[in-house]
Design a protein around this motif. Sequence first.
Motif, PDB file in Angstrom:
ATOM      1  N   LYS A   5       2.239   8.356   0.205  1.00 45.22           N
ATOM      2  CA  LYS A   5       1.527   7.471  -0.717  1.00 45.22           C
ATOM      3  C   LYS A   5       2.374   7.224  -1.954  1.00 45.22           C
ATOM      4  CE  LYS A   5      -3.135   7.566   0.659  1.00 45.22           C
ATOM      5  NZ  LYS A   5      -3.312   6.367   1.428  1.00 45.22           N
ATOM      6  N   CYS A   6       2.202   6.017  -2.513  1.00 41.13           N
ATOM      7  CA  CYS A   6       2.953   5.675  -3.713  1.00 41.13           C
ATOM      8  C   CYS A   6       2.459   6.496  -4.895  1.00 41.13           C
ATOM      9  CB  CYS A   6       2.800   4.189  -4.008  1.00 41.13           C
ATOM     10  SG  CYS A   6       3.605   3.677  -5.528  1.00 41.13           S
ATOM     11  N   THR A  12       0.424   2.455   0.367  1.00 43.48           N
ATOM     12  CA  THR A  12       1.103   3.068   1.499  1.00 43.48           C
ATOM     13  C   THR A  12       2.607   2.798   1.414  1.00 43.48           C
ATOM     14  OG1 THR A  12      -0.853   2.473   2.761  1.00 43.48           O
ATOM     15  CG2 THR A  12       1.037   3.274   4.022  1.00 43.48           C
ATOM     16  N   ILE A  13       3.412   3.824   1.678  1.00 40.95           N
ATOM     17  CA  ILE A  13       4.856   3.606   1.674  1.00 40.95           C
ATOM     18  C   ILE A  13       5.387   3.655   3.095  1.00 40.95           C
ATOM     19  CG2 ILE A  13       5.282   4.316  -0.709  1.00 40.95           C
ATOM     20  CD1 ILE A  13       6.194   7.020   0.364  1.00 40.95           C
ATOM     21  N   LYS A  14       6.338   2.752   3.364  1.00 41.38           N
ATOM     22  CA  LYS A  14       6.918   2.644   4.695  1.00 41.38           C
ATOM     23  C   LYS A  14       8.426   2.697   4.615  1.00 41.38           C
ATOM     24  CE  LYS A  14       3.592   0.526   7.656  1.00 41.38           C
ATOM     25  NZ  LYS A  14       2.996  -0.670   8.184  1.00 41.38           N
ATOM     26  N   LYS A  15       9.039   3.240   5.670  1.00 42.87           N
ATOM     27  CA  LYS A  15      10.498   3.312   5.705  1.00 42.87           C
ATOM     28  C   LYS A  15      11.076   1.933   6.004  1.00 42.87           C
ATOM     29  CE  LYS A  15      13.719   6.862   6.098  1.00 42.87           C
ATOM     30  NZ  LYS A  15      14.012   8.216   6.543  1.00 42.87           N
ATOM     31  N   ASN A  33      21.596  -1.936   3.177  1.00 43.06           N
ATOM     32  CA  ASN A  33      21.038  -1.187   4.304  1.00 43.06           C
ATOM     33  C   ASN A  33      20.792   0.285   3.991  1.00 43.06           C
ATOM     34  OD1 ASN A  33      20.907  -3.368   6.216  1.00 43.06           O
ATOM     35  ND2 ASN A  33      23.130  -3.257   6.305  1.00 43.06           N
ATOM     36  N   VAL A  34      20.240   0.526   2.810  1.00 50.87           N
ATOM     37  CA  VAL A  34      19.915   1.892   2.415  1.00 50.87           C
ATOM     38  C   VAL A  34      18.498   2.214   2.914  1.00 50.87           C
ATOM     39  CG1 VAL A  34      19.633   3.467   0.457  1.00 50.87           C
ATOM     40  CG2 VAL A  34      21.327   1.634   0.339  1.00 50.87           C
ATOM     41  N   PRO A  35      18.350   3.306   3.671  1.00 54.82           N
ATOM     42  CA  PRO A  35      17.007   3.674   4.114  1.00 54.82           C
ATOM     43  C   PRO A  35      16.163   4.168   2.942  1.00 54.82           C
ATOM     44  CG  PRO A  35      18.611   5.297   4.880  1.00 54.82           C
ATOM     45  CD  PRO A  35      19.380   4.224   4.156  1.00 54.82           C
ATOM     46  N   ALA A  36      15.040   3.502   2.709  1.00 52.93           N
ATOM     47  CA  ALA A  36      14.180   3.880   1.588  1.00 52.93           C
ATOM     48  C   ALA A  36      12.723   3.833   2.022  1.00 52.93           C
ATOM     49  CB  ALA A  36      14.408   2.920   0.422  1.00 52.93           C
ATOM     50  N   TRP A  37      11.896   4.472   1.240  1.00 55.16           N
ATOM     51  CA  TRP A  37      10.452   4.385   1.426  1.00 55.16           C
ATOM     52  C   TRP A  37       9.957   3.376   0.408  1.00 55.16           C
ATOM     53  CZ3 TRP A  37       8.338   6.948   5.462  1.00 55.16           C
ATOM     54  CH2 TRP A  37       9.084   8.005   6.015  1.00 55.16           C
ATOM     55  N   VAL A  38       9.359   2.294   0.887  1.00 49.01           N
ATOM     56  CA  VAL A  38       8.952   1.222  -0.014  1.00 49.01           C
ATOM     57  C   VAL A  38       7.435   1.069  -0.012  1.00 49.01           C
ATOM     58  CG1 VAL A  38       9.257  -1.228  -0.593  1.00 49.01           C
ATOM     59  CG2 VAL A  38      11.123   0.028   0.490  1.00 49.01           C
ATOM     60  N   GLY A  43       5.944  -2.268  -4.479  1.00 50.40           N
ATOM     61  CA  GLY A  43       7.362  -2.413  -4.178  1.00 50.40           C
ATOM     62  C   GLY A  43       8.244  -1.303  -4.709  1.00 50.40           C
ATOM     63  N   GLU A  44       7.654  -0.255  -5.247  1.00 50.61           N
ATOM     64  CA  GLU A  44       8.416   0.893  -5.742  1.00 50.61           C
ATOM     65  C   GLU A  44       9.199   1.517  -4.579  1.00 50.61           C
ATOM     66  OE1 GLU A  44       8.679   1.856  -8.870  1.00 50.61           O
ATOM     67  OE2 GLU A  44       9.842   3.654  -8.464  1.00 50.61           O
ATOM     68  N   LYS A  45      10.456   1.899  -4.853  1.00 52.52           N
ATOM     69  CA  LYS A  45      11.294   2.484  -3.816  1.00 52.52           C
ATOM     70  C   LYS A  45      11.465   3.973  -4.040  1.00 52.52           C
ATOM     71  CE  LYS A  45      14.285  -1.592  -3.422  1.00 52.52           C
ATOM     72  NZ  LYS A  45      14.408  -2.115  -4.792  1.00 52.52           N
ATOM     73  N   TYR A  46      11.397   4.699  -2.929  1.00 53.68           N
ATOM     74  CA  TYR A  46      11.637   6.149  -2.974  1.00 53.68           C
ATOM     75  C   TYR A  46      12.758   6.470  -2.013  1.00 53.68           C
ATOM     76  CZ  TYR A  46       7.036   6.195  -5.128  1.00 53.68           C
ATOM     77  OH  TYR A  46       5.978   5.958  -5.962  1.00 53.68           O
ATOM     78  N   PHE A  47      13.582   7.453  -2.396  1.00 57.29           N
ATOM     79  CA  PHE A  47      14.689   7.815  -1.519  1.00 57.29           C
ATOM     80  C   PHE A  47      14.633   9.295  -1.188  1.00 57.29           C
ATOM     81  CE2 PHE A  47      16.076   4.287  -4.197  1.00 57.29           C
ATOM     82  CZ  PHE A  47      16.405   3.363  -3.223  1.00 57.29           C
TER      83      PHE A  47
END
Length: 82
Positions: A5-6, A12-15, A33-38, A43-47
């Motif tokens: 969760k954001c 909801t965050i998705k890869k 092409n960086v894998p992130a959880w968005v 639109g917040e990005k998590y790595f």
Amino acid sequence: MPEKKCYFCGGTIKKKKVRVDYRWGNELTILENVPAWVCNQCGEKYFDTEVAKKMERLAKAKEKVKKSINVSIKEFGKVKAS
Ligand SMILES: [Zn+2]
């Protein structure tokens, strides 16, 4: 990342593969092409930790440049609307 969760909005965050503008001092590196959880809401990005470490390594590595573009930084507040 165990929490799906954001942190900000609870969305909801998705890869996803994203483009990251990575600032390191005065250097700006664009990583593709960086894998992130968005977050699908804000639109917040998590790595993941390993991804964040690799981004830092990649941003500092001079020899892995795929292509270069010119980047100009402009102060929006100083622009007069005509
Ligand atoms: Zn969010």
